[in-house]
Design an enzyme around this catalytic site. Structure first.
Site, PDB file in Angstrom:
ATOM      1  N   GLU A  88      79.127  -5.901   5.585  1.00 32.85           N
ATOM      2  CA  GLU A  88      78.127  -6.581   4.752  1.00 32.85           C
ATOM      3  C   GLU A  88      78.606  -6.618   3.305  1.00 32.85           C
ATOM      4  OE1 GLU A  88      73.937  -5.222   2.726  1.00 32.85           O
ATOM      5  OE2 GLU A  88      74.189  -4.778   4.858  1.00 32.85           O
TER       6      GLU A  88
ATOM      7  N   THR B  92      71.484  -7.634   0.379  1.00 35.47           N
ATOM      8  CA  THR B  92      70.725  -7.731  -0.870  1.00 35.47           C
ATOM      9  C   THR B  92      70.348  -9.190  -1.157  1.00 35.47           C
ATOM     10  OG1 THR B  92      72.128  -5.899  -1.662  1.00 35.47           O
ATOM     11  CG2 THR B  92      70.564  -6.783  -3.204  1.00 35.47           C
TER      12      THR B  92
ATOM     13  N   LYS C 273      65.469  -3.208   8.746  1.00 38.18           N
ATOM     14  CA  LYS C 273      66.180  -2.267   7.884  1.00 38.18           C
ATOM     15  C   LYS C 273      65.165  -1.295   7.282  1.00 38.18           C
ATOM     16  CE  LYS C 273      68.495  -2.346   3.372  1.00 38.18           C
ATOM     17  NZ  LYS C 273      69.121  -3.238   2.369  1.00 38.18           N
TER      18      LYS C 273
END
Length: 217
Positions: A45, A75, A135
């Protein structure tokens, strides 16, 4: 680019760890990713708040075949950024919060999406909205006990604790029900990156994979 959401999800769960590249200098990202892949962490990621993140995602996608590594964006705060990341070649999108428009965008283009949630209500709402993975963030604040409490009545929800996961606690998180974990600085050590000690990164990746495998037995 073509995507296979089901296959990508299986890849994420089988690997059990998402290696998070935040703030890694652009000229070192390929070497860092290569070191992680060599250690068995083949889900990478790149956070959107890293300089040149979209170019880095594109570069990694060009460098690694999908059979070698799965590359995604993290993000991500809005649907425009999600769309840009997917166009750059991201196979999955991770957010620190639950934004329904981001989930919808990823669903539209067949990409795995993992919004950040904290409470059971947020988790259920995000899953019902189309999230593939949830998450649990920030893991360092919530701890394995929080994860276990959510999994108790909601065992069907795929949970990936992120933020503060380390070699010291990764087995506890997996034991509490984590389907995978997201790891940034605990895996991508800043000093090793600065010194271009890629062997150390590979060894750290191997250690995480070993700890996860042990916890799953």
């Amino acid at each position: 680019m073509s995507r296979n959401r089901h296959t990508d999800l299986e890849r994420l769960f089988d690997t059990g760890i998402v290696g998070i590249l935040r703030g890694v200098p652009a000229e070192k990202t390929v070497d860092v990713a290569d070191a992680l892949v060599a250690g068995g962490v083949d889900v990478i990621e790149v956070t959107a708040d890293t300089d040149g993140a979209l170019d880095t995602i594109a570069r990694l996608r060009e460098t690694f075949d999908r059979s070698e590594a799965l590359v995604g964006a993290g993000t991500v705060l809005d649907s425009d950024t999600a769309g840009a990341a997917l166009r750059a070649g991201a196979s999955f999108v991770v957010t620190p919060n639950f934004d329904e428009e981001v989930v919808r965008t990823c669903n539209r283009y067949g990409a795995v999406v993992a919004p950040g949630v904290m409470t059971p209500t947020e988790a259920v709402n995000a899953y019902e909205a189309g999230a593939d993975v949830l998450k649990i963030f920030p893991a360092s604040t919530l701890g394995p006990g929080h994860l276990r409490s959510i999994k108790g009545p909601l065992d069907q929800l795929p949970l990936v604790p992120t933020g503060g996961v380390s070699l010291d606690n990764v087995e506890a998180f997996v034991g509490a029900g984590a389907d995978a974990v997201g790891v940034g600085s605990g895996l991508v050590d800043g000093e090793a990156v600065a010194n271009e000690d890629y062997e150390a990164l590979t060894e750290r990746a191997e250690a995480f994979r070993g700890a996860i495998d042990d916890a799953r037995e």
